[in-house]
Structures are given as C-alpha cells and as structure tokens.
Design an enzyme around this catalytic site. Structure first.
Site, PDB file in Angstrom:
ATOM      1  N   GLU A 132     -89.548   0.180  16.846  1.00 27.66           N
ATOM      2  CA  GLU A 132     -88.879  -0.523  17.943  1.00 27.66           C
ATOM      3  C   GLU A 132     -89.155   0.148  19.283  1.00 27.66           C
ATOM      4  OE1 GLU A 132     -87.989  -3.280  17.267  1.00 27.66           O
ATOM      5  OE2 GLU A 132     -87.632  -3.171  15.114  1.00 27.66           O
TER       6      GLU A 132
ATOM      7  N   HIS B  24     -95.510 -10.983  12.217  1.00 27.52           N
ATOM      8  CA  HIS B  24     -95.447  -9.905  11.235  1.00 27.52           C
ATOM      9  C   HIS B  24     -96.511 -10.074  10.148  1.00 27.52           C
ATOM     10  CE1 HIS B  24     -91.398  -9.727  13.060  1.00 27.52           C
ATOM     11  NE2 HIS B  24     -91.512  -8.434  12.852  1.00 27.52           N
TER      12      HIS B  24
END
Length: 716
Positions: A314, A407
């Site tokens: 992140e 993803h």
C-alpha cells in the site's frame, strides 16, 4: 544522489522559473504550460524533472512528461506525444449534468452512498492520444467490501460519454497477519501518555477507526503496545506502524527517498477500518485523497489485514502516486499493482523478519480464500487460481492484458520481477520452493533482488509516466539498467530476457536480440522489402547473411534488409545468420514459402500493421493483358483486430480510382476478418499497381492493440 529538502526545493523553484522557456524549447503550443512536480538529480549531474501540463489553464490528464538533462542535449519521456489541441474550451455539457451522470455511473460500478467530493473540474483528457475537452468528477462513497471509494469519472464535455470510470483507492487483498515483537516509534504527550506518532518517519500516525472512519490516534499509558493477538486492538496498530516505518527505511536506505512524496512528510495509517459503522473493510488500501493507508479486519471482522507485505504494497502505491502517477488507462493499473507487489517483496527481504520470512508470495500469512494459500505467487502467478473477480492472474502478456482486472494483469509484472531477481527454473529460497517457467522456454539468469528493485525504482521515478503499460515499462527498465549498470552489461541483457520470459519484447541469445522475423510468405512477381531488426549488447556493428532465400531475393549484409522480387514458387529452407563485432553469432532457421501469383490470381501475403485510428495501404502488382477489369472482381481479405468489423476497406485501382469494398460495421466484437468481396472493376485498367486501403474505424474511446492486414488477393 540524495537531495536534502532544501536542495530539492531549489531545483523545483528553478524548474518553475524555467518552465516557460522549457515549454518553448519543447515546441509546446501557446496555450500549454508546464508545472514542475518532482525532481531527481543523479550523481553525474543529470537532472530528471517531472512536469504536469495545462492547456488554456485546464489540467491535462495523460499529458505529463519527464525532462532528462545534463550538459548536452536533453531527452524527454512523454505520456503522450500527440499534438495537444482541442477545438474549444467551452463545454456543451454542463457541470451539473456531468456531476449527475458521474454519480449514476459510479453507483452502477458499485460505489455505495455516492456523493460528489467537489464540483466537477474541466480538464483535457489525453490518455488515448486524442485530446478531448472533458469533465472530471471525483465521487466518494463506500465500495462493496467496505473500502472507501474515491472514483474518478471523466466524461466528454461535448457528448457526455464516459471516458474513464476508475477507482482511485488502491486495494491489496489480505486478511490475517502478525509481525512479532518489533520496535516502533511513539511520542510522549503532555499528559504523560504515549501516542503512535513516529518522529523518525515524518511523524507518521497510526489511528484506530473502530466506529469512526476518520480514526482516533492510538494511545497507551506505558508505551508497551499490543499483546500479539487479534483480540487486542493495539496489535494491528503495531503491525501497521511497523510496516510503515520499515517501508520508509527501505526506500530511504536503498534509494535515498525521504518518505512517500520524498518531502519528509509522513502519512498515516488507519486500522480496524470501518467506512460505515459496523461494516468491516475486508482488505487494505492506499488512498491519495487522505495520503493514508487503511487496514480492515477481514471479511469476518476478526483478522486484521496488516502484514508487512500488505503495508509495503500500500505504501508503494503512494510512492507510485507521487512519481509516475500510473493511471487507470490501459495496462497502467495492472503495472501499478505489480510494482507494489515488487516493492512488497523487496521490503520483506530488507526487513528479514523471522516472524515473516522473506519470500515472493503476497499475503502468505493470510487465509483470504480459506485454503491456507497466498493470494499471489510471483514465480508463477496463475498458481493462485481463480480469484473473486472470476479470473486467474496472468503469467504472460497477451493483447487481452489491456482489459484484464488490474490485480490479474499484475501477474505479468510480478512474473517479470521474479525472473529478473532470481531467474527461471526450480530453486528453494528461505524454505519456499519455486519453479518459474518462461514464455519461450529459454532460461533466464537473475541479477539478485536488490539490483532488480533498483532497476524498477529508477524506471518508476525517472522514466515511467501516467500512461505507461508493459511495453513501455520494458523500455523504461532497460533505460534504468543502462543508467545503473551500463547498456552493454549482463544486467541490461537480464532485464530484456526477463521481459521476453513473460512475452514482452525480445531477449538476448549470444548477446544478440532479434525482432520476430517477418517470415510470412512472399509471392512471385510481387516486390519484397523485409527488414531484419537486431541489436547486440556488445559494442560494434552487426553483419547479416542468409542462405536459401526465395529465388530472386538478397540480403544487405550491413543493414539486414531483404529485397527483390521472387520469381519461383516453393518452400525454401532459409537460414539467417547475424554476427556482432565480437564474433558472437545467432542463427535463425525457418521455412520461407513463395506463393504463385499471376494469371488470374494475384496475392500480397505481406503483413501490414493497421495503426490505431489510422490507415494503411498494401500494394499488389498485376501483370497480364492490358484492358479493363471484370465487373465481378473478387477481393479476398484476411486481417485481425480487436474490432475487425470496424475496419473500412477500399480498393485503389492503378489509375487512382477508389472502389469501396467494405463499409464500417456491423458493430460486433469480431477479432478476425476472413472474407471475399465482389466489386465492379470494369471501368478501371487491370495492369499496374493496385492497393488495398484499410482504415481503422474503432471508436476513439477504445484503446486497443494495433491490428494487422495479414494478406489480401485479387481474382480476375
């Protein structure tokens, strides 16, 4: 070279002062301005300045560029090289109408409790190389999994059509972790209590969002935090704080980066995140709007998603946002996710935490799917199996990568990075077994994790832009490898070979890389010009030779250009040999077919690229008796394109007459076109050079790989 905050600011101030002259030197239009956003200086004095662009005062999305300059001529990396101009800056669609449409569009994509973050702003949309006046509306709310939603909806200011509808809260998947006993930064407050404010890392703060999505600063009486169990809410806060500080230290110690934005400013982390009270965030995310990371407690609310690799993933999103700003167009979102995975693995190896043994897996401590497996395997991404979006991560690049869920598309980049770091084949690292194949079956030698991470980081911060996809990422990483290790180095070759291992570009064999050979058939009586393109990682020129070319063809030994006119049909066992100045050779055997073309049937089997929203013409020489053509001339066409039926075909006769062959449509998703058309050619001469013109009629809001006119023929 590490810049102090003062040095960095001085360079940025100089860039601001020089921006008008820089814009003029780059021949930007009179309504264009450059706004410096970041600057990096190499040890040799080369300065890389990143700019955003405006047009008539409007922000340009997809117009960013990086200027690289030392003392000699400058070079520039553009997000888009298209000419920046729009017919008008007056919108036909009102801001209110754009906002209403954006709210509806965001809701349709799953944003709950959608509301406008601010009034729509007028922008120029340039992500597809076609500058368009547009409205950008930021819609906030909640995603289906409880994550905050910050959806950017871009709509055409003339038609209202949606140009982009992208979620800007970057989420990693995960839901269980534990970092062990670690040392974290805290600050003693005036009342004698302690707060999770890290003074050594930009004042990073860790907040608890239980029942309060904005979060409350985590505090403690004795500066002893958590007990290592999920039952204690402080344990997740420890993991988040540890992840933030470790990732900060990794970027600082390896690359001299001073925080996410390279300005010494810390972000903040929110644990036990609930975007809506009682609705648990099932994963974790980075959010530009708050410059923060949010961690949920898993789908069941009992498993905090705060492992080191999740935190690093992140935080790396934040670094990407502060540098290349990889956007939500084409392959950039997948590359964005992949770079966060790459940096997450690099951070794990940097930390070398015995409670979270370094590996090339993502969220391996988390049982997201209830099967005890990681959610990503970098050595072979497809091992993760079918995800919640219904697809498995991609091992190799294909044209469909552009449209894959980010993803899933990240698998291409993940696999590249593993190959670059560790190489192909079977090996065991820290007790984990890996077996990484390659697309072409050729072995790849790795350069080590630290070197691989250095290449990717430099490419990200110096050469990538908001529109970078995998092909451009290959170029960026090769430039980075040349900067760090030299353009004739083994590391440079390794970068190319790792990309070739995932079907992006060409690899080196015997220090020679060759573009795919143009081995489609030739035809008798049709002039041939086929270029062999090769490079060597060793100094000096290349030489070319050939055996058993189709009769009538020859190769230029210094350029690799094959020319001539075949005069005998048949199958030829051709061998192309390329030799570099060091004496290394690469031999390429293949069967080359020469087709019969003449009489009543003439064919051009040479492949031509159909440029996006452009046109291409393929010639065909017809010999025989003079006179006009028949009224039932047969035109056979073979082509491939994402929207083959959107291709418009015209036949151009030897006298220049244009005969329509196929109009636009019908509107169907057809990847290939193989058809024969009958046209009236009775008014035009037969003998001479005919041309088939293919015009790409794909709507402008589709960004597709170029198509190919594979072959075409005339039957009289």
């Amino acid at each position: 070279m590490r810049l102090s905050p003062g040095q960095r600011q001085r360079l940025l101030d100089q860039a601001v002062d020089a921006a008008p002259d820089t814009a003029r030197s780059l021949r930007l239009g009179p309504q264009e301005k450059l706004i410096p956003k970041d600057v990096i200086e190499d040890a040799d004095g080369t300065v890389h300045t990143r700019y955003e662009r405006t047009y008539a005062g409007l922000p340009v999305l997809g117009g960013d560029l990086v200027v690289h300059q030392r003392h000699g001529p400058r070079t520039v990396t553009y997000a888009s090289k298209a000419k920046l101009t729009v017919p008008t800056t007056k919108a036909k669609v009102s801001a209110d109408a754009a906002k209403k449409s954006a709210l509806s569009t965001a809701a349709a994509k799953g944003t709950r409790k959608a509301g406008s973050h601010s009034a729509p702003r007028q922008v120029v949309w340039m992500m597809n190389d076609r500058p368009t006046l547009a409205w950008e509306t930021v819609v906030t709310g909640v995603q289906r999994d409880g994550s905050p939603s910050e959806r950017h909806v871009v709509s055409d200011a003339a038609s209202g059509a949606t140009l982009e509808n992208a979620e800007h809260v970057d989420s990693a998947q995960g839901n269980s972790l534990y970092s062990g006993k670690v040392t974290i930064g805290s600050t003693r407050q005036d009342d004698g209590t302690y707060a999770l404010i890290d003074p050594q890392h930009g004042g990073h703060r860790t907040l608890d969002s239980t029942g309060n999505f904005q979060g409350v600063l985590v505090t403690d009486d004795d500066d002893v935090w958590g007990d290592g169990t999920a039952a204690n809410p402080q344990s997740a806060a420890v993991d988040a704080a540890y992840g933030a500080q470790t990732t900060w230290d990794f970027f600082h110690d390896n690359f001299g980066r001073n925080g996410i934005a390279n300005d010494g400013r810390g972000s903040y982390s929110r644990v036990h995140y609930e975007a809506v009270q009682g609705v648990h965030l099932a994963n974790a995310n980075w959010q530009d709007g708050c410059f923060c990371m949010s961690y949920g407690d898993g789908a069941d609310g009992q498993h905090p998603v705060t492992s080191l690799d999740i935190a690093a993933h992140e935080m790396a999103h934040g670094v990407t946002s502060a540098t290349a700003r990889l956007g939500n167009f084409g392959e950039a979102p997948g590359l964005n996710e992949a770079i966060s995975d790459m940096m997450a693995s690099a951070v794990e190896f940097y930390a070398d935490n015995p409670n979270d043994v370094p590996d090339y897996l993502m969220a391996e401590l988390d049982d997201l799917h209830g099967d005890g497996k990681p959610i990503r395997y970098m050595d072979l991404p497809s091992k993760a199996g079918i995800s919640s979006v219904g697809y498995a991560p991609l091992d190799y690049w294909t044209p469909e990568t552009t449209f894959a869920e980010p993803h899933m598309a990240a698998g291409v980049g993940d696999h590249f990075f593993y190959l670059l770091a560790e190489g192909s084949g079977k090996k065991t690292i820290n007790g984990v077994d890996y077996d990484s194949p390659t697309y072409d079956g050729r072995p790849v030698a790795g350069i080590g994790l630290s070197n691989a991470a250095a290449v990717v980081y430099r490419a990200l911060t110096v050469y990538m832009t908001s529109t970078t996809g995998y092909q451009d990422a290959r170029t960026a990483t090769l430039r980075a490898a040349a900067d760090l290790y030299g353009g004739k180095s083994d590391a440079y070759e390794a970068v190319a070979n790792a990309w070739a291992g995932v079907n992006v570009g060409n690899g080196y064999i015997n220090h020679i890389a060759v573009d795919p050979l143009p081995t489609e058939p030739v035809a008798t009586g049709q002039p041939v010009s086929r270029q062999i393109n090769a490079t060597s990682s060793r100094p000096g020129a290349l030489t070319y030779s050939a055996k058993s070319l189709p009769q009538g063809l020859s190769i230029d030994e210094s350029t690799g250009l094959i020319t001539g006119t075949p005069d005998k049909a048949g199958d030829y066992s051709t061998v192309i040999t390329i030799t570099n100045a060091a004496g290394d050779t690469r031999t390429l055997p293949f069967t080359w077919t020469a087709l019969e073309s003449g009489g009543h049937f003439f064919i051009n089997p040479t492949t031509y690229v159909i440029p996006q929203w452009g046109k291409v013409e393929s010639p065909l020489v017809v010999r025989g008796k003079p006179g006009n053509g028949p009224s039932d001339l047969k035109v056979t066409v073979d082509l491939d394109h994402g929207f083959s039926n959107a291709q418009v075909l015209d036949l151009i006769a030897p006298d220049g007459t244009v005969i329509p062959v196929k109009s636009w449509g019908p509107w169907e998703l057809t990847p290939e076109l193989h058809a024969t058309y009958t046209v009236d050619a009775s008014a035009v001469p037969t003998v001479g050079t005919w041309k088939l013109r293919v015009t790409d009629g794909t709507p402008g809001f589709y960004d597709l790989a170029p198509g190919h006119l594979q072959r075409w023929s005339l039957t009289f």
